[in-house]
Every structure is written in structure tokens, then in C-alpha cells.
Design a protein around this motif. Structure first.
Motif: not given
Length: 145
Positions: A55-61, A87-94
């Protein structure tokens, strides 16, 4: 990102395994709450620490730094560590950009939803194999990302 996801953590202890369920956006404001939950989990000296990112939608550094520090602490304590269900594309990208996925127990050849090592006959469903202790912290997410 719609900015409506509420941040929270939920720690469940089951049969020597600590599972931290995380929801919402992990950023400079919320990563300290995640850090405290992970430290609480490690204080119980589990055999395994799993962090469920379903259920995480975003994660920064800052969130990534929190995860990497928790992994280091887990290794020092002799606890296995795995980040699950990204699941979140932004987290996978990081995780792709930093190449941190394998360090956090993700098998990049199989996608980010599988742990790198199989969980020796254990399941990570909440409440499985006995009673659970839970602690939840919430903070409304900022809007305007």
C-alpha cells in the motif's frame, strides 16, 4: 500521485517474525515514523523482518535511507530482512535507479513483488500462526506533489 493516501505503519509479531505493513507516502516527514516502527520491530529480536509495501504509493531518498539503515541493523542483529510487494511505479523506479532492490531482498529478475530468498515455509499474512501485536501511526499526506 493524488496526495490523498494516509501514511501509516502496522507492526505485527508472529512466531518469531516481525512484519511491518506500510501505507501511503514515505518522505522526509513520514520516514521517522517508519524508522521508529522498524526499530521497535528489531527490538523484539525476530528471526526475520519483512516490510510489506503493498500500500505504499511513494518513497523518496529519505525513505530509502531508512530502509537501508534498518537492513544494516537487522544484519548486525542476525535478523534476515526482506522488502515485499513493491507495487507503486514510483517506488520501483527509485529502487531501479539506485540499484537498492537486491540489497533490500528483492529479486529484480522476478519483478519487485517477490523476495530474493524464499521464506522457508512461512507466510506473511497478518495474524497467521498466533496472536499479533499491532501499533499504527497515521499522518495525513501532503497535497500538491
Amino acid at each position: 500521485m493524488n496526495g490523498t493516501a494516509e501514511f501509516g505503519t502496522d507492526l505485527r509479531m508472529t512466531g518469531g517474525e516481525a512484519v511491518v505493513f506500510v501505507a501511503g507516502e514515505i518522505d522526509l516527514e513520514t520516514s521517522p515514523v517508519l524508522r521508529l516502527t522498524l526499530l521497535e520491530a528489531l527490538a523484539s529480536r525476530p528471526r526475520r523482518l519483512a516490510i510489506d509495501f503493498t500500500r505504499v504509493t511513494f518513497c523518496d531518498c529519505s525513505g530509502l535511507n531508512t530502509l537501508l539503515r534498518a537492513r544494516t541493523a537487522a544484519r548486525k542483529a542476525g535478523t534476515s530482512f526482506a522488502l515485499l510487494h513493491v507495487e507503486a511505479q514510483a517506488v520501483r523506479h527509485l529502487l531501479d535507479l539506485t540499484e537498492a532492490g537486491p540489497l533490500l531482498g528483492l529479486d529484480v529478475s522476478q519483478g519487485h513483488n517477490r523476495p530474493a530468498r524464499a521464506a522457508r515455509g512461512t507466510t506473511l499474512s497478518p495474524g497467521a500462526n498466533g496472536s499479533s501485536e499491532a501499533r499504527t501511526a497515521h499522518r495525513p499526506s501532503r497535497t500538491g506533489r
